[in-house]
Write an enzyme that holds these catalytic residues in place. Structure first.
Site, short mmCIF file in Angstrom:
data_model
loop_
_atom_site.label_atom_id
_atom_site.label_comp_id
_atom_site.label_asym_id
_atom_site.label_seq_id
_atom_site.Cartn_x
_atom_site.Cartn_y
_atom_site.Cartn_z
CG HIS A 145 -29.10 80.02 -99.60
ND1 HIS A 145 -29.09 78.85 -98.79
CD2 HIS A 145 -29.52 79.64 -100.79
CE1 HIS A 145 -29.38 77.82 -99.89
NE2 HIS A 145 -29.70 78.55 -100.83
O1 RIB Z 1 -25.55 78.13 -102.11
C1 RIB Z 1 -26.12 79.33 -101.98
C2 RIB Z 1 -25.27 80.50 -102.50
O2 RIB Z 1 -24.82 80.37 -103.67
C3 RIB Z 1 -25.72 82.14 -102.15
O3 RIB Z 1 -24.77 82.91 -101.83
C4 RIB Z 1 -26.40 82.19 -103.54
O4 RIB Z 1 -26.47 83.36 -103.87
C5 RIB Z 1 -25.46 81.56 -104.49
O5 RIB Z 1 -24.48 82.58 -104.85
#
Ligand code: RIB
Ligand code: CA
Length: 315
Positions: A247
């Protein structure tokens, strides 16, 4: 083709490391196109004391103690702090045994650092990559009303449209964790480039990717390999898939190679009232591209992002 390093992109990374935050930070630390002004931390995946220590651990592994780390908000604007330890480990960096890094946390708050570093530079010249709940940026905007107009692109990992949620049926974790902060930032008039699950689920660390990173010498690569192996294991155990999504690195990858993504003009608004759909991002594409302030990533070249990460970890 030699890179034009004369025009570095000034950048602040706001994060809650976090295993994918760690990969995003390591990518940024190894990329000479970026003038990394600061790392700011927030409570999110794990409490802010741990996200701050983890950011310093990652910085030390990357050999980038030149970049200050400022601690930020311990909890969301309104809601209680809710972590995501099952995906990041109790200490936030997977299986890594935490330690006290050499260089301390910088004096002063993340909010004041965001304000000072942006306001002292030309308008639009400082980008902020937000890899966790948006609490720090919302508080900074409240403290300095001129901040939103002064900012360069706010490159956010957060939200979901076609993908549905990952913390609830209708919300992605970063936005769900502090929906009020996200709503304020999206409504502030600043330029937003958002990488929601629609794009980040197209960027996954395969067994081949992880093995390639394991073969790279260097402390940063070793840290990346460790957190990626942990991510792979929990992804299999919890989600039942073979390759964990990357992500947060999408934010930095876009700053480095925007052609790896396809964006659409939009307006992003956030549900803050309903408990059922708290943190839902309503991404409206029926906007005038000439005046829209938000863009939403609809497509990502996953293999291209993973190749960029491996390339920079080797450098
Ligand atoms: O949904 C993904 C996000 O949530 C990313 O930033 C991961 O590190 C969590 O914080
Ligand atoms: Ca994160």
């Amino acid at each position: 083709m030699t890179q034009d390093l004369t025009r570095k992109q000034a950048l602040i990374i706001d994060c809650d490391p976090g295993v994918d935050d760690a990969v995003g930070l390591l990518l940024a630390f190894a990329s000479p196109e970026l003038e990394l002004l600061a790392v700011t931390t927030v409570g999110g995946n794990v409490p802010v004391e741990k996200t701050t220590r983890n950011a310093r651990i990652i910085r030390q592994a990357a050999g980038r103690e030149d970049v200050p780390v400022f601690a930020g908000a311990a909890r969301p604007l309104v809601r209680a702090l809710a972590g995501a330890g099952e995906f990041h480990g109790a200490e936030g960096l997977g299986d890594l045994e935490p330690f006290e890094p050499d260089v301390p946390t910088a004096e002063g708050s993340a909010m004041d650092a965001l304000i000072d570093l942006v306001m002292e530079r030309p308008e639009g010249s400082v980008a902020v990559a937000v890899m966790g709940p948006m609490t720090n940026l919302a508080l900074a905007m409240r403290r300095e009303p001129a901040l939103a107009a002064r900012l360069g692109p706010v490159v956010v990992m957060g939200g979901a449209r076609s993908e549905g949620g990952n913390i609830t049926a209708s919300a992605e974790f970063n936005i769900w964790a502090d929906p009020d902060a996200a709503a304020e930032v999206f409504a502030s008039g600043c330029e937003v480039v958002a990488f929601g699950l629609d794009a980040t689920h197209q960027v996954r660390a395969s067994e081949t990717d992880i093995a390639a990173i394991e073969a790279i010498d260097g402390e940063g690569a070793r840290l990346a390999a460790s957190v990626l192996r942990f991510s792979q294991r929990v992804e299999r155990e919890i989600v039942g898939s073979e390759a964990p999504p990357m992500h947060d690195p999408c934010t930095v990858a876009w700053l480095l190679k925007p052609d790896l993504f396809v964006l659409k003009s939009c307006e992003i608004r956030v549900e803050t009232a309903s408990d059922l759909t708290r943190g839902h991002t309503a991404v409206e594409f029926r906007v005038d591209p000439a005046t829209a302030r938000h863009r939403w990533a609809v497509q990502a070249d996953g293999p291209g992002v993973m190749a960029l990460i491996a390339e920079r970890l080797k450098s």
